[in-house]
Design a protein around this motif. Sequence first.
Motif, PDB file in Angstrom:
ATOM      1  N   GLN A  79      20.774   4.636  12.123  1.00 49.26           N
ATOM      2  CA  GLN A  79      20.505   3.742  11.348  1.00 49.26           C
ATOM      3  C   GLN A  79      21.937   2.831  10.883  1.00 49.26           C
ATOM      4  N   SER A  80      21.672   1.401  11.051  1.00 51.58           N
ATOM      5  CA  SER A  80      22.742   0.665  10.643  1.00 51.58           C
ATOM      6  C   SER A  80      23.320   0.788   9.302  1.00 51.58           C
ATOM      7  N   LEU A  81      24.425   0.367   8.872  1.00 50.63           N
ATOM      8  CA  LEU A  81      24.960   0.360   7.548  1.00 50.63           C
ATOM      9  C   LEU A  81      23.956  -0.583   6.598  1.00 50.63           C
ATOM     10  N   SER A  82      23.740  -1.617   7.114  1.00 49.49           N
ATOM     11  CA  SER A  82      22.731  -2.562   6.430  1.00 49.49           C
ATOM     12  C   SER A  82      21.318  -1.739   6.055  1.00 49.49           C
ATOM     13  N   GLU A  83      20.994  -1.247   7.008  1.00 52.27           N
ATOM     14  CA  GLU A  83      19.532  -0.388   6.792  1.00 52.27           C
ATOM     15  C   GLU A  83      19.835   0.628   6.024  1.00 52.27           C
ATOM     16  N   ILE A  84      20.775   1.316   5.962  1.00 53.42           N
ATOM     17  CA  ILE A  84      21.060   2.335   4.996  1.00 53.42           C
ATOM     18  C   ILE A  84      21.199   1.953   3.504  1.00 53.42           C
ATOM     19  N   ALA A  85      21.828   0.780   3.424  1.00 51.64           N
ATOM     20  CA  ALA A  85      21.991   0.234   2.029  1.00 51.64           C
ATOM     21  C   ALA A  85      20.523   0.026   1.486  1.00 51.64           C
TER      22      ALA A  85
END
Length: 242
Positions: A79-85
């Motif tokens: 998961q990308s950082l934006s998706e995690i956020a």
Amino acid sequence: MMVAKKFTVDLNKALVFQVGHLGEAYQEWVHQPIVSKEGPRFFKNDFLELLTRTVWWAIPTIWLPVVCWSLETSFHLGQSLSEIALLVLAGIFIWTLIEYILHRFLFHIKTKSYWANTAHYLLHGCHHKHPMDGLRLVFPPAVAAILCIPFWGLAKLLAKPTAAPALFGGGLLGYVIYDCTHYYLHHGRPSRNPAKHLKRYHMNHHFRIQTMGFGITSSMWDGVFRTLPPALKAWTDSPTLY
């Protein structure tokens, strides 16, 4: 005809195994708060008594590392950082609904049998009876750990395997915010909104209308489900509430 004598709780003795005897009178008794920083004794047994007491800072100390581990797990799963956020925000949002549901339908369930009264007192009744007991305000870690099991199951149901840990971590972060906010609303002295409004909103729930205003971190779900209390009267902070 002989009339049975009403049971009277002795506040100078361990309370947990007394309150069940109140029967139908329990609901009225538990919603008559005693405003004192000194909490009551729950059990005669010292070990059981110790398990009922939790300092507020134990919540972020224990659970924030779990939040970080959950987010890191989703990151390593792709998961990308934006998706995690976004997943964290979704988890916090879901927690606010869980918070409302638990408070309204479980914590304020009506009881009258011995064991139901006893369980309710341990779960939430003690907080309404002694709202300023600072060591029985946040969830004991053992109880929170048990609740994590169904919450993890919910995260797996709502999200794909790579995203479920981050969604769970967001929900757990929402819980940490909730418990710390709850403690602050009882023992802090907020001078500005939104904290000042939330304190007044929550004290209104404790001392005026205990059947409405179930939100702690937000009044949003009270608005959605029509449990907003009437317009709050001007609240004068009392030194006895700190």
